[in-house]
Design a protein around this motif. Structure first.
Motif, PDB file in Angstrom:
ATOM      1  N   CYS A 269      36.967  36.354  36.695  1.00 17.96           N
ATOM      2  CA  CYS A 269      36.199  36.984  35.621  1.00 17.96           C
ATOM      3  C   CYS A 269      34.720  36.699  35.760  1.00 17.96           C
ATOM      4  CB  CYS A 269      36.714  36.467  34.275  1.00 17.96           C
ATOM      5  SG  CYS A 269      35.731  36.997  32.869  1.00 17.96           S
TER       6      CYS A 269
ATOM      7  N   CYS B   3      40.027  42.756  30.541  1.00 17.24           N
ATOM      8  CA  CYS B   3      40.128  41.361  30.951  1.00 17.24           C
ATOM      9  C   CYS B   3      40.546  40.507  29.759  1.00 17.24           C
ATOM     10  CB  CYS B   3      38.770  40.903  31.481  1.00 17.24           C
ATOM     11  SG  CYS B   3      38.727  39.160  31.895  1.00 17.24           S
TER      12      CYS B   3
ATOM     13  N   HIS C 247      36.548  44.949  33.660  1.00 17.04           N
ATOM     14  CA  HIS C 247      36.093  44.786  35.036  1.00 17.04           C
ATOM     15  C   HIS C 247      36.620  45.965  35.826  1.00 17.04           C
ATOM     16  CE1 HIS C 247      34.915  40.720  34.146  1.00 17.04           C
ATOM     17  NE2 HIS C 247      36.145  40.381  33.812  1.00 17.04           N
TER      18      HIS C 247
END
Ligand SMILES: [Zn+2]
Length: 57
Positions: free
Chosen positions: A8, A36, A43
């Motif tokens: 992340c 996410c 993302h």
């Protein structure tokens, strides 16, 4: 799909699916936005045909 925090933090974040999609469409390779679970944003991921995507088989 769960996202690791380490992943992340490396990736670009997008505040919405639409924002991520705009970027994905402008890329040369095939990308898909995904939510996410770490940052609650989006993302982009590629390599949809790769080995790292778990399959049921
Ligand atoms: Zn994230």
């Amino acid at each position: 799909m769960r996202t690791r925090l380490s992943i992340c933090r490396k990736k670009a974040r997008y505040p919405s699916y639409e924002a991520a999609l705009v970027v994905a469409r402008s890329a040369d390779i095939e990308l898909r936005p995904y939510p996410c679970n770490q940052c609650r944003q989006y993302h982009l991921t590629g390599r949809l045909k790769g080995k790292r995507m778990p399959r049921e088989r």
